[in-house]
Design a protein around this motif. Structure first.
Motif, PDB file in Angstrom:
ATOM      1  N   TYR A   1     -13.483  -5.576 -67.870  1.00 12.56           N
ATOM      2  CA  TYR A   1     -13.536  -6.239 -68.739  1.00 12.56           C
ATOM      3  C   TYR A   1     -14.361  -7.517 -69.296  1.00 12.56           C
ATOM      4  O   TYR A   1     -14.939  -7.684 -70.435  1.00 12.56           O
ATOM      5  CB  TYR A   1     -11.984  -5.660 -69.795  1.00 12.56           C
ATOM      6  CG  TYR A   1     -11.241  -4.819 -69.911  1.00 12.56           C
ATOM      7  CD1 TYR A   1     -11.946  -4.494 -70.865  1.00 12.56           C
ATOM      8  CD2 TYR A   1     -10.372  -4.966 -68.724  1.00 12.56           C
ATOM      9  CE1 TYR A   1     -10.993  -3.225 -71.030  1.00 12.56           C
ATOM     10  CE2 TYR A   1      -9.920  -3.287 -68.611  1.00 12.56           C
ATOM     11  CZ  TYR A   1      -9.832  -2.179 -70.274  1.00 12.56           C
ATOM     12  OH  TYR A   1      -9.200  -1.408 -70.168  1.00 12.56           O
TER      13      TYR A   1
ATOM     14  N   VAL B   1     -17.242  -2.972 -68.835  1.00 11.12           N
ATOM     15  CA  VAL B   1     -16.273  -1.364 -70.051  1.00 11.12           C
ATOM     16  C   VAL B   1     -17.082  -1.603 -71.388  1.00 11.12           C
ATOM     17  O   VAL B   1     -17.564  -0.716 -71.684  1.00 11.12           O
ATOM     18  CB  VAL B   1     -14.514  -2.324 -70.352  1.00 11.12           C
ATOM     19  CG1 VAL B   1     -13.765  -1.227 -71.273  1.00 11.12           C
ATOM     20  CG2 VAL B   1     -13.902  -2.014 -68.940  1.00 11.12           C
ATOM     21  N   ASP B   2     -17.141  -2.775 -71.752  1.00  6.17           N
ATOM     22  CA  ASP B   2     -18.277  -2.665 -73.151  1.00  6.17           C
ATOM     23  C   ASP B   2     -19.071  -1.783 -73.417  1.00  6.17           C
ATOM     24  O   ASP B   2     -19.682  -0.846 -74.839  1.00  6.17           O
ATOM     25  CB  ASP B   2     -18.209  -3.548 -74.138  1.00  6.17           C
ATOM     26  CG  ASP B   2     -17.222  -4.444 -74.752  1.00  6.17           C
ATOM     27  OD1 ASP B   2     -16.163  -3.521 -74.631  1.00  6.17           O
ATOM     28  OD2 ASP B   2     -16.895  -5.875 -75.141  1.00  6.17           O
TER      29      ASP B   2
ATOM     30  N   LYS C   1     -18.883   2.293 -72.275  1.00  9.15           N
ATOM     31  CA  LYS C   1     -17.456   3.282 -72.439  1.00  9.15           C
ATOM     32  C   LYS C   1     -17.774   4.114 -73.205  1.00  9.15           C
ATOM     33  O   LYS C   1     -17.163   5.425 -73.450  1.00  9.15           O
ATOM     34  CB  LYS C   1     -16.537   2.263 -73.017  1.00  9.15           C
ATOM     35  CG  LYS C   1     -16.512   1.515 -73.931  1.00  9.15           C
ATOM     36  CD  LYS C   1     -15.081   0.891 -74.755  1.00  9.15           C
ATOM     37  CE  LYS C   1     -15.660   0.239 -76.298  1.00  9.15           C
ATOM     38  NZ  LYS C   1     -15.067  -0.744 -76.040  1.00  9.15           N
TER      39      LYS C   1
END
Length: 254
Positions: free
Chosen positions: A36, A41-42, A45
């Motif tokens: 994160y 993750v961004d 995802k």
């Protein structure tokens, strides 16, 4: 918080996003928070169902002081326990540092469960025990507080987030996990059998770069990426440089 049970060991994980399953496995002394913190993750995802796993002894997974509990095959089986808990037959895998070591163990024991493997900052050969044993000595002497103090006095600049993550670790579990890597057998016999698409990357200022560059010569279906001027830490933190080849690789393998 979801947990998978692996023969009585609880493995904590997060599921984020939608798409093809992609496991993210962190390195020694870290947790899922690192993915994160540095934007992985961004960035991923929207295209992948991410399964972020706290390795045993780390994060919110069970803490075990016994070094034998950190055998790489056992740690690989934790990943499979998470896949089984989510009813996922096959996934892509990305592991950094200790997570990369787990990746080679997955290729050795659970190859059929993975569409592809991404291994960063790691090689399959016996590891230089000096650094890991020094980590063990410092933690045994002063706990995580003493270890962090030694790092900072030695010139390491730790962000407040990284400092908090290190201090949150259970010292006996980190000693056990460190010894698990020290005692890791040579995993290089698996290399010629790794027929699934694989990506191996390392910073060229990382002491593990030489072994990583060597191992890809024995892998039949591999992409090799050398990241200029990045050491072991930066090749995790500089997601702006790591993600482009990772995303291209994942897109190409489908």
């Amino acid at each position: 918080m979801p947990y998978a049970d692996n023969n009585g060991v609880r493995i904590h994980y997060h599921v984020v996003g939608e798409g093809a399953p992609l496991v993210l496995q962190h390195g020694l002394t870290s947790s899922i928070l690192r993915w994160y913190e540095f934007g992985f993750v961004d960035a991923l995802k929207s295209d992948y169902k991410l399964l972020l796993i706290d390795a045993r002894g780390h994060g919110d997974s069970d803490k075990i002081p016994d070094a034998e509990a950190y055998d790489q095959k056992l740690m690989a089986s934790d990943v499979i326990a998470v896949l089984d808990a989510e009813d996922i037959d096959k996934a892509h895998y990305m592991g950094y540092s200790m997570g990369g070591s787990i990746g080679f163990a997955l290729a050795e024991s659970f190859a059929g469960r993975f569409h592809s493997l991404i291994i960063g900052g790691m090689h399959p050969y016996p590891l230089d025990a000096v650094g890991l044993e020094d980590r063990v000595r410092r933690i045994r002497s002063g706990g995580m507080e003493g270890y962090v103090a030694d790092l900072e006095s030695g010139g390491d600049v730790l962000s407040s987030e990284r400092r908090a993550q290190l201090l949150a670790n259970d010292p006996e579990s980190i000693v056990g996990a460190s010894l698990g890597l020290v005692n890791r057998p040579d995993l290089s016999p698996v290399l010629p059998t790794m027929t699934m698409p694989s990506l191996v990357y390392a910073g060229d200022a990382d002491g593990l770069h030489v072994g990583a560059e060597k191992c890809v010569k024995h892998m039949p279906n591999v992409t090799w990426v050398s990241l200029p001027a990045l050491d072991h830490t930066l090749a995790m933190e500089r997601s702006d440089l790591v993600l482009p080849p990772v995303q291209k690789f994942l897109k190409d393998v489908g």
